[in-house]
Motif scaffolding. Structure first.
Motif, PDB file in Angstrom:
ATOM      1  N   ILE A   1       0.699  -1.098  -0.016  1.00 44.75           N
ATOM      2  CA  ILE A   1      -0.107   0.212  -0.080  1.00 44.75           C
ATOM      3  C   ILE A   1       0.917   1.442   0.157  1.00 44.75           C
ATOM      4  O   ILE A   1       0.714   2.164  -0.706  1.00 44.75           O
ATOM      5  CB  ILE A   1      -1.036   0.158   1.200  1.00 44.75           C
ATOM      6  N   THR A   2       1.935   1.429   0.769  1.00 45.89           N
ATOM      7  CA  THR A   2       2.831   2.480   0.870  1.00 45.89           C
ATOM      8  C   THR A   2       3.620   2.887  -0.355  1.00 45.89           C
ATOM      9  O   THR A   2       3.700   3.793  -0.643  1.00 45.89           O
ATOM     10  CB  THR A   2       3.742   2.501   2.156  1.00 45.89           C
ATOM     11  N   ILE A   3       4.083   1.536  -0.942  1.00 45.10           N
ATOM     12  CA  ILE A   3       4.581   1.558  -2.197  1.00 45.10           C
ATOM     13  C   ILE A   3       3.837   2.210  -3.013  1.00 45.10           C
ATOM     14  O   ILE A   3       4.265   3.114  -4.206  1.00 45.10           O
ATOM     15  CB  ILE A   3       5.192   0.391  -2.416  1.00 45.10           C
ATOM     16  N   ARG A   4       2.508   1.850  -3.383  1.00 45.47           N
ATOM     17  CA  ARG A   4       1.779   2.419  -4.215  1.00 45.47           C
ATOM     18  C   ARG A   4       1.581   3.923  -4.141  1.00 45.47           C
ATOM     19  O   ARG A   4       1.490   4.646  -4.971  1.00 45.47           O
ATOM     20  CB  ARG A   4       0.470   1.586  -4.272  1.00 45.47           C
ATOM     21  N   ALA A   5       1.540   4.320  -2.833  1.00 44.22           N
ATOM     22  CA  ALA A   5       1.019   5.400  -2.554  1.00 44.22           C
ATOM     23  C   ALA A   5       2.446   6.491  -2.835  1.00 44.22           C
ATOM     24  O   ALA A   5       2.306   7.656  -3.419  1.00 44.22           O
ATOM     25  CB  ALA A   5       1.049   5.713  -1.127  1.00 44.22           C
ATOM     26  N   MET A   6       3.689   5.850  -2.618  1.00 37.83           N
ATOM     27  CA  MET A   6       4.605   6.506  -3.287  1.00 37.83           C
ATOM     28  C   MET A   6       4.799   6.826  -4.674  1.00 37.83           C
ATOM     29  O   MET A   6       5.127   7.795  -5.281  1.00 37.83           O
ATOM     30  CB  MET A   6       6.050   5.801  -2.711  1.00 37.83           C
ATOM     31  N   LYS A   7       4.543   5.862  -5.284  1.00 39.34           N
ATOM     32  CA  LYS A   7       4.418   5.903  -6.817  1.00 39.34           C
ATOM     33  C   LYS A   7       3.341   6.897  -7.333  1.00 39.34           C
ATOM     34  O   LYS A   7       3.691   7.355  -8.525  1.00 39.34           O
ATOM     35  CB  LYS A   7       4.021   4.293  -7.390  1.00 39.34           C
ATOM     36  N   GLU A   8       2.273   6.741  -6.529  1.00 41.70           N
ATOM     37  CA  GLU A   8       1.131   7.628  -7.121  1.00 41.70           C
ATOM     38  C   GLU A   8       1.181   8.947  -6.839  1.00 41.70           C
ATOM     39  O   GLU A   8       0.288   9.833  -6.967  1.00 41.70           O
ATOM     40  CB  GLU A   8      -0.238   7.052  -6.918  1.00 41.70           C
ATOM     41  N   GLY A   9       2.152   9.396  -5.786  1.00 44.13           N
ATOM     42  CA  GLY A   9       2.299  10.675  -5.043  1.00 44.13           C
ATOM     43  C   GLY A   9       1.065  11.069  -4.293  1.00 44.13           C
ATOM     44  O   GLY A   9       0.532  12.297  -4.233  1.00 44.13           O
ATOM     45  N   CYS A  10       0.705   9.974  -3.628  1.00 41.40           N
ATOM     46  CA  CYS A  10      -0.248  10.532  -2.535  1.00 41.40           C
ATOM     47  C   CYS A  10      -0.263   9.637  -1.290  1.00 41.40           C
ATOM     48  O   CYS A  10       0.913   9.084  -1.010  1.00 41.40           O
ATOM     49  CB  CYS A  10      -1.947  10.075  -3.053  1.00 41.40           C
ATOM     50  N   THR A  11      -1.319   9.743  -0.334  1.00 43.10           N
ATOM     51  CA  THR A  11      -1.258   9.335   0.993  1.00 43.10           C
ATOM     52  C   THR A  11      -1.710   7.797   0.925  1.00 43.10           C
ATOM     53  O   THR A  11      -2.419   7.455  -0.189  1.00 43.10           O
ATOM     54  CB  THR A  11      -2.128   9.833   1.946  1.00 43.10           C
ATOM     55  N   PRO A  12      -1.097   6.836   1.744  1.00 39.32           N
ATOM     56  CA  PRO A  12      -1.832   5.660   1.764  1.00 39.32           C
ATOM     57  C   PRO A  12      -3.431   5.529   1.802  1.00 39.32           C
ATOM     58  O   PRO A  12      -3.941   4.707   1.270  1.00 39.32           O
ATOM     59  CB  PRO A  12      -1.188   4.904   2.983  1.00 39.32           C
ATOM     60  N   GLN A  13      -3.885   6.231   2.464  1.00 46.16           N
ATOM     61  CA  GLN A  13      -5.580   6.399   2.862  1.00 46.16           C
ATOM     62  C   GLN A  13      -6.151   6.704   1.447  1.00 46.16           C
ATOM     63  O   GLN A  13      -6.844   5.963   1.018  1.00 46.16           O
ATOM     64  CB  GLN A  13      -5.922   7.611   3.713  1.00 46.16           C
ATOM     65  N   GLN A  14      -5.630   7.638   0.787  1.00 44.62           N
ATOM     66  CA  GLN A  14      -6.086   7.952  -0.547  1.00 44.62           C
ATOM     67  C   GLN A  14      -5.924   6.583  -1.596  1.00 44.62           C
ATOM     68  O   GLN A  14      -6.959   6.407  -2.395  1.00 44.62           O
ATOM     69  CB  GLN A  14      -5.301   8.990  -1.338  1.00 44.62           C
ATOM     70  N   VAL A  15      -4.946   5.841  -1.260  1.00 47.92           N
ATOM     71  CA  VAL A  15      -4.556   4.802  -2.366  1.00 47.92           C
ATOM     72  C   VAL A  15      -5.812   3.722  -1.929  1.00 47.92           C
ATOM     73  O   VAL A  15      -6.377   3.112  -2.844  1.00 47.92           O
ATOM     74  CB  VAL A  15      -3.038   4.193  -2.137  1.00 47.92           C
ATOM     75  N   VAL A  16      -5.805   3.381  -0.745  1.00 44.36           N
ATOM     76  CA  VAL A  16      -6.972   2.421  -0.107  1.00 44.36           C
ATOM     77  C   VAL A  16      -8.420   2.819  -0.616  1.00 44.36           C
ATOM     78  O   VAL A  16      -9.075   2.048  -0.891  1.00 44.36           O
ATOM     79  CB  VAL A  16      -6.837   2.018   1.176  1.00 44.36           C
ATOM     80  N   ASP A  17      -8.532   4.040  -0.552  1.00 47.50           N
ATOM     81  CA  ASP A  17      -9.748   4.566  -0.705  1.00 47.50           C
ATOM     82  C   ASP A  17     -10.273   4.411  -2.322  1.00 47.50           C
ATOM     83  O   ASP A  17     -11.342   3.999  -2.442  1.00 47.50           O
ATOM     84  CB  ASP A  17     -10.156   6.108  -0.423  1.00 47.50           C
ATOM     85  N   LYS A  18      -9.284   4.481  -3.022  1.00 46.50           N
ATOM     86  CA  LYS A  18      -9.257   4.584  -4.484  1.00 46.50           C
ATOM     87  C   LYS A  18      -9.719   3.293  -4.864  1.00 46.50           C
ATOM     88  O   LYS A  18     -10.614   2.799  -5.620  1.00 46.50           O
ATOM     89  CB  LYS A  18      -8.082   5.220  -5.357  1.00 46.50           C
ATOM     90  N   TYR A  19      -8.815   2.262  -4.297  1.00 48.41           N
ATOM     91  CA  TYR A  19      -8.733   0.749  -4.761  1.00 48.41           C
ATOM     92  C   TYR A  19      -9.855   0.182  -4.226  1.00 48.41           C
ATOM     93  O   TYR A  19     -10.196  -0.912  -4.822  1.00 48.41           O
ATOM     94  CB  TYR A  19      -7.411   0.198  -4.851  1.00 48.41           C
ATOM     95  N   ASN A  20     -10.239   0.579  -2.943  1.00 52.76           N
ATOM     96  CA  ASN A  20     -11.337  -0.026  -2.270  1.00 52.76           C
ATOM     97  C   ASN A  20     -12.517  -0.246  -3.284  1.00 52.76           C
ATOM     98  O   ASN A  20     -13.303  -1.191  -3.256  1.00 52.76           O
ATOM     99  CB  ASN A  20     -11.645   0.320  -0.820  1.00 52.76           C
ATOM    100  N   LYS A  21     -12.742   1.003  -3.828  1.00 52.20           N
ATOM    101  CA  LYS A  21     -14.024   1.214  -4.678  1.00 52.20           C
ATOM    102  C   LYS A  21     -13.981   0.456  -5.889  1.00 52.20           C
ATOM    103  O   LYS A  21     -14.916  -0.248  -6.392  1.00 52.20           O
ATOM    104  CB  LYS A  21     -14.122   2.684  -4.858  1.00 52.20           C
ATOM    105  N   ILE A  22     -12.754   0.389  -6.564  1.00 53.86           N
ATOM    106  CA  ILE A  22     -12.470  -0.355  -7.676  1.00 53.86           C
ATOM    107  C   ILE A  22     -12.893  -1.875  -7.426  1.00 53.86           C
ATOM    108  O   ILE A  22     -13.559  -2.498  -8.481  1.00 53.86           O
ATOM    109  CB  ILE A  22     -11.346  -0.262  -8.552  1.00 53.86           C
ATOM    110  N   ILE A  23     -12.174  -2.322  -6.527  1.00 55.38           N
ATOM    111  CA  ILE A  23     -12.514  -3.672  -6.216  1.00 55.38           C
ATOM    112  C   ILE A  23     -13.909  -4.188  -5.611  1.00 55.38           C
ATOM    113  O   ILE A  23     -14.343  -5.102  -6.432  1.00 55.38           O
ATOM    114  CB  ILE A  23     -11.501  -3.967  -4.897  1.00 55.38           C
ATOM    115  N   ARG A  24     -14.461  -3.236  -4.855  1.00 52.31           N
ATOM    116  CA  ARG A  24     -15.958  -3.373  -4.611  1.00 52.31           C
ATOM    117  C   ARG A  24     -16.727  -3.507  -5.722  1.00 52.31           C
ATOM    118  O   ARG A  24     -17.669  -4.413  -5.922  1.00 52.31           O
ATOM    119  CB  ARG A  24     -16.194  -2.455  -3.453  1.00 52.31           C
ATOM    120  N   ASP A  25     -16.588  -2.674  -6.704  1.00 48.55           N
ATOM    121  CA  ASP A  25     -17.549  -2.403  -7.888  1.00 48.55           C
ATOM    122  C   ASP A  25     -17.254  -3.514  -8.517  1.00 48.55           C
ATOM    123  O   ASP A  25     -18.114  -4.350  -9.291  1.00 48.55           O
ATOM    124  CB  ASP A  25     -17.165  -1.155  -8.766  1.00 48.55           C
TER     125      ASP A  25
END
Length: 716
Positions: free
Chosen positions: A71-95
């Motif tokens: 999660i934190t590595i993805r946040a580094m790559k996307e230039g955002c916080t870990p919380q923003q990463v999980v919020d984004k992908y939680n929705k994609i996965i859930r949908d």
């Protein structure tokens, strides 16, 4: 019904009154792909839908795993916080899951407050019982960022394939399992700087102390109950001896460790993630303890094979240490699903993403569900190809299943006014009776297969029932009876008899159609609902107790106009998907090439010291052909080869298992160092060595003659 349900600390077997099903928590650091679906989510959904249709008390638990290094590595790559990463992908996965009809009772998140509290309470209970062992160890530290680094934060050159960007726990290029100490020139993934080692304290779970429990519970108790791949992997781990495992990490993202002196430390993701099943059940129902702590609960974990150790050894040992929780009755893990002959790689974008499939094939969820189940990697790795996807849809779903249902409805409208015709028992013949028997027998076989977690076999029975319906319809040929009536060549009595035969044929064919809706519902829920719509029956008919019956549709009840259940998949659609897959691979390679530092490119190995011609002449190189190949037990890298050298056959062990499958290299001509002194490895004597070369991507290639030569020929 009997089930092997154990309460932690007990070996007592009992009946169960409820079923708790979990599916592995997906990491919220990217979308889910079809390998994830085939591995655990689709099998779990099939099982749960079946149990619901049996009117059993079943709960289906899942959620996003939102902690850990990825999660934190993805946040580094996307230039955002870990919380923003999980919020984004939680929705994609859930949908994605919702779009594919994966019917969780709850899909939760490990970042929720209830999970943090539950995981901390669990850890504190073990801590208070004196289970953990505090240890001080040295760990890599990034002085620029002022943080300790978990294995995935450490990057270096792989000692196996020379990949300059291998992680501290695994090289994603060659697949080797690594430790940070094995990396050449390790550096920080956060700052790209050099590393130092500093002491740090962590809490270790003494897994070794639970070996007696695991031997009794798994080795002795599950041998004939769990799948061979699951049992074998567990036994191998136990036989090799278990070691204490750190259950905390240095990080600022995760569940804080709730004990004194643990500032800046979080729970190890594989400690906190499985507890997510418990916390999600808490969110779902205030009666959560009934499902987790009652002896008559059947707990089933659906996972992929890479999670076997965590769900069968570590998590049960945690539950045993805590006390009071039920242990899994079964863990039906699947193997891996490859794509177009290659292992799925998210870093190389070699994957078929579920969210993209739903956009490219709207309203076609059941096609993918069907193909993934029919080709499920239940006992070995299987391969998904877009051509097979097309073939299975067109020849099985369209030509067999869909064709049968459509023919029945079309003929009913044409020959019986669109209503369920009468059943004339007095004229029922052997073909009618045989089909009635097949409907009942199919139900029993499907039921047995699902209860045994053999979903591929169960689905095959569903399609076979449709095939038998097609054969019955073709043999009866009611359209011929109708043609004879229309021609006026029959007497009044003959017309009545002919119409009765038409009625019987289509009455039974419609009852079989209703049965197809019921038995296909766990696998193809969207299709089952559409059949109910066409038959104008309520979905309550899909209850399993109705399967096998031939009185599901009332005489005189009108049907809706026929609609196709499935459509043909055209070549152009398949070509587009293959092109998309390859384009993603190329784009990923370009991004990696652009971001890689020039100095990180792997150099060619330096020349070794000079030798004389006399030294070289001592080496006897001979050509040979591989006639047999097999994996060496408990050796991930070794293949045992039998090589025909013309004058004799030799056993040679070669460290090429990470690069070649045994069945793919039989018949390969190779060059062998034939006069190398024999050497024993893993108890097997190896007499010789084959010559290999490494390409630019780090993959090994055979050194072989350009044209075939006789085995035993000398290489000069």
């Amino acid at each position: 019904m009997r089930a092997n349900v154990y309460l932690a600390g007990s070996n007592k077997r009992m009946n169960y009154n409820r079923i708790l099903v979990t599916a592995a928590l997906p990491y919220a650091n990217g979308p889910v792909h079809i390998g994830h679906l085939a591995g655990c989510y689709l099998p779990a959904d099939i099982y749960v839908r079946y149990q619901r249709s049996q009117k059993r008390d079943v709960r289906f638990i899942c959620g996003s795993d939102e902690h850990g290094v990825p999660i934190t590595i993805r946040a580094m790559k996307e230039g955002c916080t870990p919380q923003q990463v999980v919020d984004k992908y939680n929705k994609i996965i859930r949908d994605s899951f919702e779009g594919m009809g994966i019917s969780f009772d709850i899909y939760s998140r490990t970042s929720n407050a209830v999970h943090h509290a539950t995981a901390q309470d669990f850890f504190k209970t073990l801590y208070d019982k004196g289970i953990f062992q505090a240890r001080e160890t040295e760990q890599y530290f990034d002085e620029e960022k002022k943080v300790f680094l978990a294995d995935r934060y450490i990057i270096g050159t792989c000692p196996v394939c020379q990949n300059p960007n291998a992680y501290g726990d695994q090289c994603e290029k060659c697949g080797s399992t690594l430790s940070p100490e094995q990396l050449i020139n390790p550096r920080s993934a956060l700052s790209n700087g050099a590393l130092v080692k500093k002491p740090t304290t962590h809490w270790y779970f003494p897994l070794n102390e639970f070996e007696p429990f695991l031997k009794e519970w798994i080795v002795e108790g599950k041998k004939n109950e769990w799948k061979a791949n699951v049992y074998g992997q567990c036994k191998s781990w136990i036989d090799a001896g278990l070691q204490p495992r750190a259950m905390t990490r240095d990080s600022n993202w995760g569940v804080p460790v709730p004990v004194p002196g643990a500032d800046g430390k979080v729970l190890y993701v594989w400690f906190d993630a499985p507890i997510g099943y418990i916390s999600a059940t808490k969110e779902l129902t205030p009666e959560w303890e009934t499902y987790w702590k009652s002896e008559d609960t059947k707990l089933v974990h659906f996972i992929g094979k890479d999670n076997i150790v965590f769900h069968c050894i570590i998590f049960p040992s945690m539950l045993k240490a805590h006390g009071g929780f039920v242990l899994p009755e079964n863990v039906p893990a699947n193997e891996f699903l490859n794509i177009e002959g290659e292992k799925v790689s998210t870093s190389r974008n070699w994957a078929v993403w579920v969210d993209e499939y739903l956009k490219d094939f709207p309203e076609q969820q059941d096609i993918l569900r069907y193909v993934l189940c029919a080709n499920a990697p239940e006992t070995k790795d299987n391969d998904f190809t877009w051509k097979d996807f097309q073939t299975r849809n067109n020849s099985e779903l369209v030509d067999k299943f869909g064709n049968y249902v459509n023919r029945v409805l079309v003929l009913t409208h044409k020959l019986c006014g669109g209503k369920v015709p009468k059943w004339h028992a007095a004229i029922a013949d052997d073909a009618d009776k045989q089909l009635v028997a097949e409907i009942a027998a199919s139900k029993a076989r499907i039921e047995q297969s699902i209860e045994s977690y053999k979903f591929r076999d169960a689905l095959s029975e569903v399609i076979d029932l449709a095939r038998k319906g097609n054969v019955y319809l073709q043999d009866k040929a009611p359209w011929k009876e109708a043609s004879a009536i229309e021609k006026g060549a029959l007497s009044d009595d003959e017309k009545i008899a002919a119409q009765q035969r038409i009625d019987n044929c289509l009455h039974l064919a419609l009852q079989l159609t209703a049965n197809l809706a019921i038995v296909s519902n766990p696998f193809l829920p969207f299709t089952a609902k559409k059949i109910c719509y066409l038959l104008k029956v309520v979905e309550r008919m899909l209850d399993w107790e109705n399967a096998g019956k031939i009185n599901l549709l009332n005489v005189g009840y009108p049907m809706r106009a026929p609609e196709l259940l499935f459509r043909k998949i055209e070549d152009a659609e398949i070509d587009a998907q293959i092109a998309k897959l390859k384009a993603g691979l190329v784009a990923s390679a370009q991004v990696q090439a652009q971001t890689a530092a020039p100095e990180e490119e792997a150099p060619l190995e330096e020349l070794k010291a000079e030798i004389s011609i006399d030294d070289f002449s001592k080496i006897d190189l001979r050509t040979g052909t591989i006639v047999q190949a097999a994996a060496v037990p408990k050796a991930d890298k070794l293949l045992q080869l039998e090589i025909d050298l013309g004058f004799e056959k030799r056993t040679v062990l070669s460290g090429i298992a990470m690069h070649f499958k045994p069945e793919d290299i039989i018949g390969q001509q190779v060059v062998v160092v034939a006069n190398l002194a024999p050497r024993k490895m893993r108890g097997i004597e190896s007499k010789g060595m084959i010559l290999m070369a490494e390409n630019a991507e780090g993959k090994l290639e055979f050194v072989s003659p350009l044209n075939a030569v006789n085995n035993g020929a000398t290489v000069k």
